[in-house]
Motif scaffolding. Sequence first.
Motif, PDB file in Angstrom:
ATOM      1  N   CYS A 102       3.344  -4.065   9.759  1.00 46.49           N
ATOM      2  CA  CYS A 102       3.482  -2.794   8.510  1.00 46.49           C
ATOM      3  C   CYS A 102       1.734  -2.580   8.849  1.00 46.49           C
ATOM      4  O   CYS A 102       0.947  -2.988   9.920  1.00 46.49           O
ATOM      5  N   ARG A 103       1.470  -1.103   9.008  1.00 47.53           N
ATOM      6  CA  ARG A 103       0.235  -0.338   9.144  1.00 47.53           C
ATOM      7  C   ARG A 103      -0.974  -0.429   8.690  1.00 47.53           C
ATOM      8  O   ARG A 103      -1.870   0.291   9.198  1.00 47.53           O
ATOM      9  N   CYS A 104      -0.390  -0.589   7.056  1.00 48.91           N
ATOM     10  CA  CYS A 104      -1.277  -0.154   6.377  1.00 48.91           C
ATOM     11  C   CYS A 104      -2.390  -1.525   6.120  1.00 48.91           C
ATOM     12  O   CYS A 104      -3.071  -1.625   5.415  1.00 48.91           O
ATOM     13  N   THR A 105      -1.375  -2.951   5.571  1.00 45.05           N
ATOM     14  CA  THR A 105      -2.251  -4.069   4.843  1.00 45.05           C
ATOM     15  C   THR A 105      -2.755  -4.765   6.081  1.00 45.05           C
ATOM     16  O   THR A 105      -3.802  -5.818   5.115  1.00 45.05           O
TER      17      THR A 105
ATOM     18  N   ILE B 212       4.436   3.673   9.800  1.00 44.63           N
ATOM     19  CA  ILE B 212       6.219   2.844   9.401  1.00 44.63           C
ATOM     20  C   ILE B 212       7.324   3.794   9.350  1.00 44.63           C
ATOM     21  O   ILE B 212       7.970   4.047   9.907  1.00 44.63           O
TER      22      ILE B 212
ATOM     23  N   GLN C 274       0.891  -1.229   0.236  1.00 45.21           N
ATOM     24  CA  GLN C 274       0.031  -0.068  -0.669  1.00 45.21           C
ATOM     25  C   GLN C 274       1.050   1.484  -0.214  1.00 45.21           C
ATOM     26  O   GLN C 274       1.059   1.737  -1.108  1.00 45.21           O
ATOM     27  N   CYS C 275       1.341   1.681   1.020  1.00 42.61           N
ATOM     28  CA  CYS C 275       2.578   2.861   1.253  1.00 42.61           C
ATOM     29  C   CYS C 275       2.996   2.646   1.013  1.00 42.61           C
ATOM     30  O   CYS C 275       3.992   3.000  -0.200  1.00 42.61           O
ATOM     31  N   GLY C 276       4.551   1.066   0.601  1.00 40.61           N
ATOM     32  CA  GLY C 276       5.098   0.737   0.317  1.00 40.61           C
ATOM     33  C   GLY C 276       6.423   1.098   1.426  1.00 40.61           C
ATOM     34  O   GLY C 276       7.131   0.255   1.153  1.00 40.61           O
ATOM     35  N   ILE C 277       6.688   1.704   2.407  1.00 36.08           N
ATOM     36  CA  ILE C 277       7.155   1.464   3.578  1.00 36.08           C
ATOM     37  C   ILE C 277       7.658   0.703   3.496  1.00 36.08           C
ATOM     38  O   ILE C 277       9.217   0.544   4.599  1.00 36.08           O
ATOM     39  N   CYS C 278       7.371  -0.296   4.044  1.00 36.45           N
ATOM     40  CA  CYS C 278       7.952  -1.759   4.917  1.00 36.45           C
ATOM     41  C   CYS C 278       7.865  -2.655   3.637  1.00 36.45           C
ATOM     42  O   CYS C 278       7.953  -4.109   4.142  1.00 36.45           O
TER      43      CYS C 278
END
Length: 928
Positions: free
Chosen positions: A146-149, A360, A110-114
Amino acid sequence: MATVSPLNSAAETRLSFSVNGRSVSLSVSPAERLSRALRESLGLTGTKIGCDAGDCGACTVLLDGQPVCACLVAAGQAEGREVTTVEGLADRAPLFGRLQDSFLRHGAAQCGICTPGMLISATALLERNTTPSENEVMDAIGGVLCRCTGYRKIITAVQEASANECAEPSPSAGHAVGTRLVRLDGKHKVQGIEIFGADEIPAGTLLVRAVRSPFDRASFIFGDLDAFVVAHPGVHRVFTAKDIPGRNCYGVIPRFADQPVFAESEARFRGEAVAAVVGDAGVIEALDLADFPVSWSALPALAEIDQALAPDAALVHNNREGNVLVRGRVVRGDVDKALAAADVVVEDSYETGFVEHACIEPEAGFARRVGNQIEIQACTQSPYMDRDDIAKILAIPPEAVRIIPTAVGGGFGTKLDLSVQPFVALAAWHLGQPVRMVYTRHESIMSTTKRHAARMRMRAGASRDGKITAVDFTADFNTGAYSSWGPTVTARVPVHASGPYVVPHYRALTRAVHTHLVPAGAFRGFGVPQTAIAQEQLYDDLADKLGIDRLEFRILNALTNETPTVTGQVLGAGVGIRACLEALRPRWKAARAESSVFSANARGPLRRGVGIAGMWYGCGNTSLPNPSTIRVGLEADGRIALHQGAVDIGQGSNTIVTQICADALGAPIDRFDLVSGDTAITPDCGKTSASRQTFVTGKAAHMAGSELRRAIVRWAGCCDCASITFGEGWVNVTEGEKQQTIHLRDLPRDERGYVLAREATFDPPTSPLDENGQGIPYAVFGFGAHLAEIEVDIELGTVRVLKITAAHDVGRAINPTLIEGQIEGGAAQGLGMALMEEFFPGKGENLHDYLIPSAGDMPPVESILIEDPSPIGPFGAKGIGEQAVIPTAPAILNAIHDATGVRIRRIPATPDRVRAAILAAQREGQHA
Ligand code: FES
Ligand code: FES
């Protein structure tokens, strides 16, 4: 762009090791973190830094083939060894290529940071086991947060990396809406080359660090700041409130703006900035700010709502009587009379704590002065709001401020407020050199906004036939030291506290109360998740008292197209709550039967329970304008530029808005080029919040695409029924037998270089609420319901969620994969809120004390998409981002009650609280 030199230059040694198959030789301190050496010395910014403490896994790399947290490895430990970062995985084809494709196909980034950390961990697993089980994948990625998925799509993507599946082919013209289109900005995320706030800086960039209050409330006096600068070579300057050319004040709602960049004589919360030190990166990084010349005098501080409301309480702001920032009110009918006449009445109180966003990616960015303009490249959810506040702080026109949003490594509301922007802007403005700032995890948790802690009381009455007759609701929210989004929460909650049900007599009163704590602000749902915890638990009690099945009770009372909401709004169409609840009925019945059998036969301490909760959520601002403007331009080569200023924080607006525009225009999606979120080149699409981007910006994209289509067919002298095909440098318009080719390269271009362009603005039709909160607060509502199946260990008080089934009315599923991603991510945050997440200011300002769900905590989530179209939304679509988090926590809490008979009135339902409630119930001879 270039990277800076190593930040820690003390005792440098020449180290040699291999990185991604290449020998490298670096002069760094052997004690330097490997993560930092990789990023700062080698420019390998695919290795992310989320905590510098081994908690988040964002920095995971392979060391001699084994995944390690690079932030816990000293560079000296890499001597002579082989390091592989995400950038080096490209050499591991075809395995890595298949894994990347699988991540894209399944919407696992999603955001891709993780994502780099996930890909590294998954690659290490797949290299030794090409067909891992679910548990093996969970083990492998268990150290990466991961905080998004909600992790489920990541698990599936890893398990299916070996499957020879292909992504769906790019949809043909007119068929983008409804497809599982791979996110258009996904490639950079799975290659590890997405640029986040901390990833790019100009050469020679200085570093800024803030000096922050160590006390909840304190007055302070500076010592000799000039002497401090002189005594520290490499420190260029210290900034305080005196250096602000404009207003030392900002805030997301201009009428309530109250937060200073630097406190002037009194700090109102622990973590508030009072000064900033700027200089050479290595020097600033190494500074011990305990030596900074400031004397503090701690003052009595208000932490609790009751303290702040006491008649003799000191005022946090002199102009806010009784420490009440603002009140909210919705009243309909005669609630006292209706409650007195009700056949059944239930009443209870509930409390929720502060919740940390735990993105994250900590806040980061840089600024540079370009003549009399300032450019800021940073992570943000609201570039235009940032622009306007920075202009006021620097006393320059808004047009002199350019905000260039980077990728955002999770936002969830907290990156709507300014963080690093004023510090880097002020320093770059004065010094004429680029300046950057990267929050540490500690600084991020200490100083950025939180979900409001809430204290709620609710009474609900019903007639014997099961109909809700009245609800009386009050809530106080601890809004901390500054207003942030407190007024929004206070206004939104009374509209939503009925839940998606018919409540003829209703009173909801709210207050946002100032204390000397970190400001509470926007967090997915703007107070509605807290409210749902009260309303959905109390409705279960009401159903039980009436002897009616809890799901059927909700169906019986569900809003319809014709029934008025508590603000008197009759939606007329698109009210999908009943369909959501009915979609859950089969699973509800089956799960209830299974859990009863399990608990009846239980010999040990495990009990099972099933809970349900409904939700609704108004998309966009509450009774306030919130327009979005989209520009779409046809280029001479036949390509189409889509200027969309909505910041995609991982939810997928880049893709969804393009899908909508493509179908409105009738062009294939691969003809589009995205121009995203830069205030100099995209029109204002408002903030990314309140589930407004699919609905509001999507609608503007629909209008702009339709208008461009109309202009093209008119150009060809055809009517709207004509079809259009796009080619390299031409457009064909066909109407019956008539066919016309427009050669685009022959045509004149406008000032932006387009041969034809259209711009459209959409502002949802709402009306102001009257003194009783009656009116049209939102043009569109999303609806949903979650069902949670859980297991409780009644001896330990631990709760394990076994499955979540989530039905959401999204109007029209523009991209089902991205919507499922929002639902699963929302469910994960709801699970965290229900069971583990609570922020205590001053304690646990890190990711090992503040716990968020990891892969092992997340059960399977089954998403059921209901499409009851909104008559206003683009192709009928409604929002989903905020909605997804709302019903999870109350469904879990209701399931705990179902399993044990105890109500958890103070969340999170941590093992100690669950166990204490069970013991209390046992003492009183109740259930469990
Ligand atoms: S940055 Fe290394 S584990 Fe978080
Ligand atoms: S996609 Fe995992 S943290 Fe955003």
